[in-house]
Design a protein around this motif. Sequence first.
Motif, PDB file in Angstrom:
ATOM      1  N   UNK A 138       0.829  -1.207   0.000  1.00 23.34           N
ATOM      2  CA  UNK A 138       0.000   0.000   0.000  1.00 23.34           C
ATOM      3  C   UNK A 138       0.866   1.260   0.000  1.00 23.34           C
ATOM      4  N   UNK A 139       2.020   1.181   0.665  1.00 26.26           N
ATOM      5  CA  UNK A 139       2.914   2.338   0.785  1.00 26.26           C
ATOM      6  C   UNK A 139       3.808   2.477  -0.440  1.00 26.26           C
ATOM      7  N   UNK A 140       4.099   1.355  -1.103  1.00 25.86           N
ATOM      8  CA  UNK A 140       4.967   1.387  -2.275  1.00 25.86           C
ATOM      9  C   UNK A 140       6.427   1.116  -1.965  1.00 25.86           C
ATOM     10  N   UNK A 141       6.664   0.321  -0.908  1.00 30.48           N
ATOM     11  CA  UNK A 141       8.029  -0.091  -0.559  1.00 30.48           C
ATOM     12  C   UNK A 141       8.054  -1.614  -0.451  1.00 30.48           C
ATOM     13  N   UNK A 142       9.246  -2.180  -0.427  1.00 27.03           N
ATOM     14  CA  UNK A 142       9.349  -3.636  -0.299  1.00 27.03           C
ATOM     15  C   UNK A 142       9.019  -4.061   1.126  1.00 27.03           C
ATOM     16  N   UNK A 168      -0.909   8.135   7.081  1.00 28.22           N
ATOM     17  CA  UNK A 168      -2.233   8.254   6.456  1.00 28.22           C
ATOM     18  C   UNK A 168      -2.971   6.923   6.458  1.00 28.22           C
ATOM     19  N   UNK A 169      -2.279   5.879   6.074  1.00 29.05           N
ATOM     20  CA  UNK A 169      -2.907   4.555   5.986  1.00 29.05           C
ATOM     21  C   UNK A 169      -3.297   4.030   7.363  1.00 29.05           C
ATOM     22  N   UNK A 214       1.353  12.391  12.621  1.00 26.87           N
ATOM     23  CA  UNK A 214       2.799  12.513  12.406  1.00 26.87           C
ATOM     24  C   UNK A 214       3.504  13.200  13.564  1.00 26.87           C
ATOM     25  N   UNK A 215       2.847  14.127  14.229  1.00 21.71           N
ATOM     26  CA  UNK A 215       3.465  14.786  15.377  1.00 21.71           C
ATOM     27  C   UNK A 215       3.716  13.791  16.498  1.00 21.71           C
TER      28      UNK A 215
END
Length: 71
Positions: free
Chosen positions: A25-29, A53-54, A59-60
């Motif tokens: 979903x994130x686009x990484x391995x 987001x997912x 983020x803070x």
Amino acid sequence: MNKIGDVLKSAREKAGLTQLELSSMVGVSRAYYADIERGRYNPSLKVLTRLADILGIDLNFLKLNDGNTSD
């Protein structure tokens, strides 16, 4: 202690996602994502933003819980 990795792992498990599903979903391995959870790598802001987001993470909160981040 790997606080960001711990937070990400807990949120991923709470969401019922595997490392493979989330990394896709994130686009990484999957291997790279697993290394983030283990604290071997720190994710880029782009990857961290996608993860937040997912998984619905502020983020803070992640920044405050990263031992490598100075004020």
